[in-house]
Design a protein around this motif. Structure first.
Motif, short mmCIF file in Angstrom:
data_model
loop_
_atom_site.label_atom_id
_atom_site.label_comp_id
_atom_site.label_asym_id
_atom_site.label_seq_id
_atom_site.Cartn_x
_atom_site.Cartn_y
_atom_site.Cartn_z
N HIS A 191 -16.30 17.49 -11.25
CA HIS A 191 -15.09 16.69 -11.46
C HIS A 191 -13.91 17.65 -11.60
N PHE A 192 -13.05 17.67 -10.59
CA PHE A 192 -11.91 18.59 -10.54
C PHE A 192 -10.85 18.20 -11.57
N LEU A 193 -10.43 19.18 -12.39
CA LEU A 193 -9.45 18.92 -13.44
C LEU A 193 -8.02 19.23 -13.02
N GLY A 194 -7.84 19.67 -11.78
CA GLY A 194 -6.48 19.86 -11.29
C GLY A 194 -5.94 21.27 -11.44
N GLY A 195 -6.84 22.25 -11.51
CA GLY A 195 -6.36 23.62 -11.65
C GLY A 195 -7.34 24.63 -11.12
N TYR A 196 -6.89 25.88 -11.06
CA TYR A 196 -7.71 26.99 -10.57
C TYR A 196 -7.58 28.19 -11.50
N LEU A 197 -8.61 29.04 -11.44
CA LEU A 197 -8.67 30.29 -12.20
C LEU A 197 -8.94 31.43 -11.23
N ALA A 198 -8.21 32.53 -11.39
CA ALA A 198 -8.50 33.76 -10.66
C ALA A 198 -8.52 34.91 -11.64
N VAL A 199 -9.47 35.84 -11.46
CA VAL A 199 -9.59 37.00 -12.34
C VAL A 199 -9.84 38.24 -11.48
N TYR A 200 -9.16 39.34 -11.78
CA TYR A 200 -9.46 40.60 -11.10
C TYR A 200 -8.94 41.76 -11.94
N ASP A 246 -8.80 24.53 0.43
CA ASP A 246 -9.75 24.69 1.51
C ASP A 246 -9.85 26.17 1.87
N TYR A 247 -10.84 26.85 1.32
CA TYR A 247 -11.04 28.27 1.61
C TYR A 247 -12.51 28.60 1.41
N ASP A 248 -12.93 29.70 2.00
CA ASP A 248 -14.31 30.17 1.89
C ASP A 248 -14.43 30.98 0.60
N ARG A 249 -15.30 30.53 -0.32
CA ARG A 249 -15.45 31.22 -1.61
C ARG A 249 -15.95 32.65 -1.44
N HIS A 250 -16.49 32.99 -0.27
CA HIS A 250 -17.04 34.33 -0.06
C HIS A 250 -16.12 35.19 0.81
N ASP A 251 -14.93 34.69 1.14
CA ASP A 251 -13.97 35.41 1.97
C ASP A 251 -12.85 35.95 1.08
N LEU A 252 -12.95 37.24 0.70
CA LEU A 252 -11.97 37.82 -0.21
C LEU A 252 -10.58 37.86 0.39
N ASP A 253 -10.48 38.12 1.70
CA ASP A 253 -9.15 38.18 2.33
C ASP A 253 -8.46 36.82 2.26
N ALA A 254 -9.21 35.75 2.48
CA ALA A 254 -8.64 34.41 2.40
C ALA A 254 -8.17 34.10 0.97
N GLN A 255 -8.93 34.56 0.00
CA GLN A 255 -8.55 34.33 -1.39
C GLN A 255 -7.30 35.14 -1.75
N ARG A 256 -7.21 36.36 -1.24
CA ARG A 256 -6.01 37.16 -1.51
C ARG A 256 -4.77 36.50 -0.90
N ARG A 257 -4.89 35.97 0.30
CA ARG A 257 -3.75 35.29 0.93
C ARG A 257 -3.33 34.07 0.12
N ALA A 280 -8.77 45.29 -5.39
CA ALA A 280 -9.60 44.61 -6.40
C ALA A 280 -10.83 44.01 -5.71
N ASP A 281 -11.97 44.70 -5.82
CA ASP A 281 -13.19 44.19 -5.19
C ASP A 281 -13.95 43.23 -6.09
N ASP A 282 -13.41 42.99 -7.29
CA ASP A 282 -14.08 42.07 -8.22
C ASP A 282 -13.35 40.73 -8.32
N LEU A 283 -12.48 40.43 -7.38
CA LEU A 283 -11.71 39.19 -7.43
C LEU A 283 -12.64 37.98 -7.49
N TYR A 284 -12.36 37.11 -8.44
CA TYR A 284 -13.14 35.87 -8.61
C TYR A 284 -12.17 34.71 -8.69
#
Length: 417
Positions: A191-200, A246-257, A280-284
């Motif tokens: 159940h999506f709460l309307g937000g995102y988290l990123a850590v690196y 809409d992004y690939d959870r395993h694509d770091l470049d897409a997450q950085r963009r 940052a190779d630990d981006l989550y």
């Protein structure tokens, strides 16, 4: 080493010979393995990552009240306290004007009388090292199929040989493989709460010591605090979104963009923090979503922690709830005449806590990711006034309606005998 006979409860050996497979070796999995092994079960833990992070990886998590008691019962409280984060001051940076500072202790004064903040990686390391000599761990592998015939569960793995177990317990997080294989697709329960988290991780170019700095714009928050020996810092980004990205959870470049597009227009230290994304190779990144299930047991398979009842990343209480859920599951199995009764008792015991946990996320989201400039201003004024308020009022204002601590107290943990 796991404590021996002098510290065993009257339920010791109650599960003797029971073959248990646990999927997941973060926090809930090893805590569960500790108690099941102590009660006599033969425990195997399978983990899809190549190894447990031995440093302070991930982001800071909180142990509240009963979860602190649990660390004490396991004999690792001193080690957990020694590894706690050293954040003493929260500094709220504003677009105009001087930063507003408040002590971290004052900000969490009303949440819980017993509270330890620790990096998730450090906590995972401590509970893994406690159990690794008595529990079989298999890394870089995962469950591929599980078939429950009523008397046992046949499990096929990605790499190791197939096996048969009396119980299969999924402690494999928000995107649980066990849940998907046994209970259904992820979309049925998240159940999506309307937000995102990123850590690196970045270099500690701000020279932070015992201090977290936080900056907010409408719908976006950024925080940075020192980790390890102080040469590095952890960046935490929180933002609102009307829908799932809409992004690939395993694509770091897409997450950085994605992050550059979201934070590229902000000032303060954001330009440099965003520039360090490339190294940052630990981006989550993950959505702030709850796991909502009517039942988290099915035959001889059960879920524990985020896999079955995550209140949502970043909203508080999830790690404590996972550890407490693991303890209750092991205790109920050890107290019951057969696994089916134990699993049913586990659900009954945890239902009130889980129901309460679902109310925390939406309330906390309003605080950590303000939607409007007026909310940012009000937060700043509240922080400014906090140090000057009488203690009872300060505790009331920082209790956040009871929040995670009140939720966890409903678990009413019984100490091992």
């Amino acid at each position: 080493m796991i404590p021996q006979d002098s510290q065993r409860s009257r339920h010791a050996e109650a599960l003797r010979g029971l073959r248990v497979l646990i999927s997941g070796a973060s926090v809930a999995g090893p805590v569960l393995a500790y108690w099941l092994q102590r009660y006599g079960a033969v425990v195997t833990v399978v983990e899809r990552t190549p190894e447990v992070r031995m440093g302070g990886g991930g982001h800071a998590v909180d142990l509240f009240g009963p979860a602190v008691d649990l660390m004490e019962w396991m004999g690792v409280l001193a080690e957990v306290q020694a590894a706690r984060t050293r954040t003493r001051v929260i500094s709220l940076v504003r677009a105009h004007g001087r930063p507003i500072e408040v002590s971290a202790e004052a900000l969490g004064e009303g949440v819980s009388e017993r509270h330890i903040e620790i990096m998730r990686g450090d906590l995972a390391r401590i509970v893994y090292q406690l159990t690794r000599d008595q529990v079989e761990y298999t890394f870089d592998d995962s469950i591929a199929a599980a078939t429950d015939d009523g008397s046992g569960v046949d499990v096929v793995f990605e790499r190791r040989r197939a096996g048969r177990y009396d119980l299969v317990l999924g402690a494999d997080g928000l995107h649980s493989i066990t849940r998907r294989l046994v209970f259904g697709p992820e979309r049925d329960f998240l159940h999506f709460l309307g937000g995102y988290l990123a850590v690196y991780t970045v270099s500690n170019h701000l020279g932070l010591r015992d201090r977290m700095m936080s900056f907010s714009a409408a719908g976006r928050t950024a925080a940075v605090y020192p980790v390890a020996d102080g040469s590095q810092a952890r960046v935490v980004l929180l933002w609102r979104s009307r829908s799932l990205h809409d992004y690939d959870r395993h694509d770091l470049d897409a997450q950085r963009r994605l992050i550059r597009n979201l934070y590229g227009d902000l000032g303060w230290e954001l330009p440099r923090l965003i520039a360090e994304l490339d190294g940052a190779d630990d981006l989550y990144i993950d959505s702030i979503s709850q796991v909502v299930m009517d039942h988290w047991t099915n035959g001889r398979v059960a879920l524990v922690g985020d896999a079955g009842y995550s209140p949502g990343p970043a909203v508080g209480g999830g790690t404590s709830l996972a550890a407490i859920g693991a303890y209750i599951l092991a205790s109920e199995l050890a107290s019951s005449h057969d696994p089916a009764q134990g699993l049913a008792a586990y659900e009954r015991a945890l239902q009130p806590v889980v129901r309460h946990s679902r109310s925390i996320g939406p309330a906390v989201m309003r605080l950590i990711i303000p939607s409007f400039a007026s909310q940012i201003w009000l937060t700043a004024q509240a922080m400014r006034a906090l140090a000057h308020l009488p203690t009872p009022l300060r505790r009331q204002l920082t209790s956040f309606g009871g929040g995670p601590a009140a939720m966890l107290q409903e678990a009413r943990l019984r100490p091992p005998e």
